[in-house]
Enzyme design. Structure first.
Site, PDB file in Angstrom:
ATOM      1  N   LYS A  22      40.555  24.551  32.677  1.00 15.09           N
ATOM      2  CA  LYS A  22      41.398  25.804  32.130  1.00 15.09           C
ATOM      3  C   LYS A  22      42.363  25.692  32.997  1.00 15.09           C
ATOM      4  CE  LYS A  22      39.739  30.007  34.069  1.00 15.09           C
ATOM      5  NZ  LYS A  22      40.716  30.622  34.423  1.00 15.09           N
ATOM      6  N   ASN A  23      41.621  25.653  34.653  1.00  8.89           N
ATOM      7  CA  ASN A  23      42.618  25.612  35.778  1.00  8.89           C
ATOM      8  C   ASN A  23      43.415  24.973  35.688  1.00  8.89           C
ATOM      9  OD1 ASN A  23      41.466  28.109  36.435  1.00  8.89           O
ATOM     10  ND2 ASN A  23      40.167  27.035  38.111  1.00  8.89           N
ATOM     11  N   ARG A  93      45.396  36.375  35.592  1.00  6.93           N
ATOM     12  CA  ARG A  93      45.867  36.086  37.319  1.00  6.93           C
ATOM     13  C   ARG A  93      47.249  34.412  37.085  1.00  6.93           C
ATOM     14  NH1 ARG A  93      42.661  32.285  40.688  1.00  6.93           N
ATOM     15  NH2 ARG A  93      41.862  31.933  39.690  1.00  6.93           N
ATOM     16  N   CYS A 117      40.708  38.164  36.748  1.00  6.50           N
ATOM     17  CA  CYS A 117      38.902  38.693  37.326  1.00  6.50           C
ATOM     18  C   CYS A 117      39.612  39.793  38.830  1.00  6.50           C
ATOM     19  CB  CYS A 117      38.409  37.744  37.711  1.00  6.50           C
ATOM     20  SG  CYS A 117      37.419  37.300  35.983  1.00  6.50           S
ATOM     21  N   ARG A 122      43.652  39.453  45.398  1.00 11.49           N
ATOM     22  CA  ARG A 122      45.311  38.201  45.893  1.00 11.49           C
ATOM     23  C   ARG A 122      46.018  38.528  45.473  1.00 11.49           C
ATOM     24  NH1 ARG A 122      42.634  35.037  41.859  1.00 11.49           N
ATOM     25  NH2 ARG A 122      40.596  36.245  40.702  1.00 11.49           N
ATOM     26  N   PRO A 123      46.982  38.574  47.318  1.00 16.37           N
ATOM     27  CA  PRO A 123      47.966  38.274  48.135  1.00 16.37           C
ATOM     28  C   PRO A 123      48.545  37.150  47.347  1.00 16.37           C
ATOM     29  CG  PRO A 123      46.572  37.867  49.658  1.00 16.37           C
ATOM     30  CD  PRO A 123      45.643  37.766  48.348  1.00 16.37           C
ATOM     31  N   ILE A 124      50.395  37.347  47.179  1.00 13.68           N
ATOM     32  CA  ILE A 124      50.727  36.324  46.854  1.00 13.68           C
ATOM     33  C   ILE A 124      52.059  36.129  48.152  1.00 13.68           C
ATOM     34  CG2 ILE A 124      50.467  36.545  44.096  1.00 13.68           C
ATOM     35  CD1 ILE A 124      53.318  37.731  43.855  1.00 13.68           C
ATOM     36  N   ASP A 125      51.592  36.593  49.366  1.00 16.71           N
ATOM     37  CA  ASP A 125      52.744  35.918  49.906  1.00 16.71           C
ATOM     38  C   ASP A 125      52.670  34.911  50.556  1.00 16.71           C
ATOM     39  OD1 ASP A 125      49.588  35.994  50.910  1.00 16.71           O
ATOM     40  OD2 ASP A 125      50.632  35.968  53.012  1.00 16.71           O
ATOM     41  N   GLN A 126      51.691  33.646  50.251  1.00 15.76           N
ATOM     42  CA  GLN A 126      52.633  32.546  50.301  1.00 15.76           C
ATOM     43  C   GLN A 126      52.982  32.031  49.425  1.00 15.76           C
ATOM     44  OE1 GLN A 126      51.460  31.203  53.810  1.00 15.76           O
ATOM     45  NE2 GLN A 126      50.592  33.154  54.299  1.00 15.76           N
ATOM     46  N   ASP A 308      33.869  28.591  42.170  1.00  9.45           N
ATOM     47  CA  ASP A 308      33.876  28.877  40.574  1.00  9.45           C
ATOM     48  C   ASP A 308      32.492  29.099  40.100  1.00  9.45           C
ATOM     49  OD1 ASP A 308      36.393  29.997  40.253  1.00  9.45           O
ATOM     50  OD2 ASP A 308      37.344  28.548  39.719  1.00  9.45           O
ATOM     51  N   ARG A 400      37.721  34.282  28.150  1.00 11.75           N
ATOM     52  CA  ARG A 400      38.665  33.730  28.844  1.00 11.75           C
ATOM     53  C   ARG A 400      38.591  32.270  29.116  1.00 11.75           C
ATOM     54  NH1 ARG A 400      39.274  35.992  33.923  1.00 11.75           N
ATOM     55  NH2 ARG A 400      41.305  34.446  33.757  1.00 11.75           N
TER      56      ARG A 400
END
Length: 431
Positions: A22-23, A93, A117, A122-126, A308, A400
């Site tokens: 999936k990932n 996500r 989930c 879940r920051p996306i600053d990077q 996970d 999912r």
């Protein structure tokens, strides 16, 4: 409403075939946006997240054809917009990979913040830090949409991530594939699906070196050709069935796997006393011969024990005599499911990042819910070893990420079915 109904007490025996990862799929499908020709993607898991990301590409203008349940043909050439802000995008996500892919193709991207989930910030600053160093200007609109724009093609940059982040690593790879010059990512994540994404892009003509290490170098190219590519097997699905076999004290063969990707999972099972025998593309898990031992687990980025698989092993350890401790070292709030296990009779307490499991508890069936994807898998495992009937709600989370989960568990001897409950609750049907 839909629920899974599980009657516990059956040991698992037989064979199960793992689907595509999936990932990897939810990053590789958006990566097709960068291609200049049509592509065929094989070994795709037939799960709702894949259906959703394929629908999003169609909404952008791509021609997407399902050849069979595990194969998609995608022609990205008709895509003529860099705006992805509808509800489908908000529903998962991995939709943030659209940022890197659209920015890499159009030098612009306007994407709704992702959902998925809920077990931690879940920051996306990077991600945005990397885009900025490559020449993009980032703006948050109404707290729900990220817009990244560049007046000219992105340029290579040296990017050091403050924390190891799978999503950031993959997103910067996507943005850098067609950028001018060389991009260097330091403190990169090393997960197998990152390597798979890099292999996919390299097969199309990209120039990516170092995937699977903490330093990745990408030199931009002008053209990516269409290819046929098969996605790697899903290590987390494999780990889930391995944990389920151990929990029920059964013996199963897990096929279509890459044993090296399962090293940390296999090692922990062996430490517990489970016999794990590896073959080229299969693993045999045998927990029938002796009592299992308590263990401690600390989740870490790859090649450490995967976060996970943490909930599934918590359910397993609830059945093992002695005190086991889990240290969740990746997410802040991944223990929401513990209350559901306690509802079934598990003796587990949470102290910050630690879950202390007093194993050997007598579990009984109860109404429980899946609080996230992997927690849902843990509920199934707990239900398999509980006495009586367990009703699991929130199964959309499970679907999912697990293809054909009912039939796969049934084939191993589990007594599990799906029931459909109408709104008026008068009539229920089963599957």
């Amino acid at each position: 409403m839909e629920k899974f109904v599980v009657n516990g007490g059956n040991k698992l025996f037989g064979e199960v075939t793992v689907s595509g990862a999936k990932n990897a799929a939810v990053a590789i499908i958006p990566a097709v946006i960068l291609c200049d020709e049509p592509c065929r993607i094989e070994n795709i898991p037939n799960i709702s997240d894949v259906t959703l990301i394929a629908t999003i590409l169609q909404d952008l203008g791509a021609v997407v054809k399902r050849v069979d349940k595990s194969t998609l043909d995608i022609d990205p050439r008709p895509i003529n917009t860099y705006v992805a802000t509808n509800d489908s995008v908000r529903g998962m996500r991995a939709s943030y990979y659209l940022l890197g892919a659209l920015l890499g193709r159009f030098h612009n991207a306007k994407v709704a913040l992702p959902g998925g989930c809920n077990f931690g910030v879940r920051p996306i600053d990077q991600h945005l830090k990397g885009f900025a160093l490559m020449g993009a200007k980032n703006e948050l609109i109404n707290g729900a949409i990220i817009e990244s724009t560049s007046d000219r093609p992105l340029h290579g940059a040296k990017i050091y991530f403050d924390t190891v982040s799978v999503g950031s690593t993959m997103n910067i790879i996507l943005a850098a594939v067609k950028a001018e010059g060389q991009t260097i990512i330091e403190n990169a994540a090393k997960e197998p699906h990152i390597v798979d994404l890099a292999n996919f892009l390299n097969s199309m003509g990209a120039n990516i070196r170092g995937a699977g290490t903490d330093v990745i170098k990408i030199r931009g190219v002008e053209y990516l050709r269409g290819i046929t590519y098969s996605i790697i097997p899903d290590q987390i699905e494999a780990g889930t069935y391995m944990a389920a076999a151990a929990a029920t004290r059964g013996k199963i063969t897990v096929r279509n796997i890459t044993p090296k990707h399962l090293d940390s999972i296999s090692s922990k099972l062996r430490e517990m006393g489970v016999e794990v025998e590896e073959y080229d593309e299969a693993v045999v898990v045998d927990a029938t011969s002796r009592p299992l031992n308590r263990v401690n687990i600390k989740t870490m980025p790859h090649p450490g024990f995967p976060t996970d698989c943490q909930p599934q092993f918590a359910a397993l350890l609830a059945s093992v005599n002695g005190t086991s401790i889990i240290n969740e070292n990746v997410w802040d709030n991944r223990y929401q499911y513990i209350a559901e296990l306690v509802r079934m009779g598990a003796k587990i307490s949470v102290e910050g990042r630690l879950a202390i499991i007093e194993g050997g508890s007598y579990l009984t069936g109860a109404p429980v819910k899946a609080t996230d994807l992997r927690a849902g898998a843990a509920m199934i495992i707990a239900a398999l070893i509980a006495e009586g009937t367990t009703y699991i709600s929130g199964i959309s989370y499970i679907e999912r990420g697990y293809e054909d989960v009912i039939n796969k568990f049934r084939a191993l001897g589990a007594d599990i079915k799906k029931i459909y409950i109408p709104d008026n609750d008068e009539v229920a049907t089963t599957a």
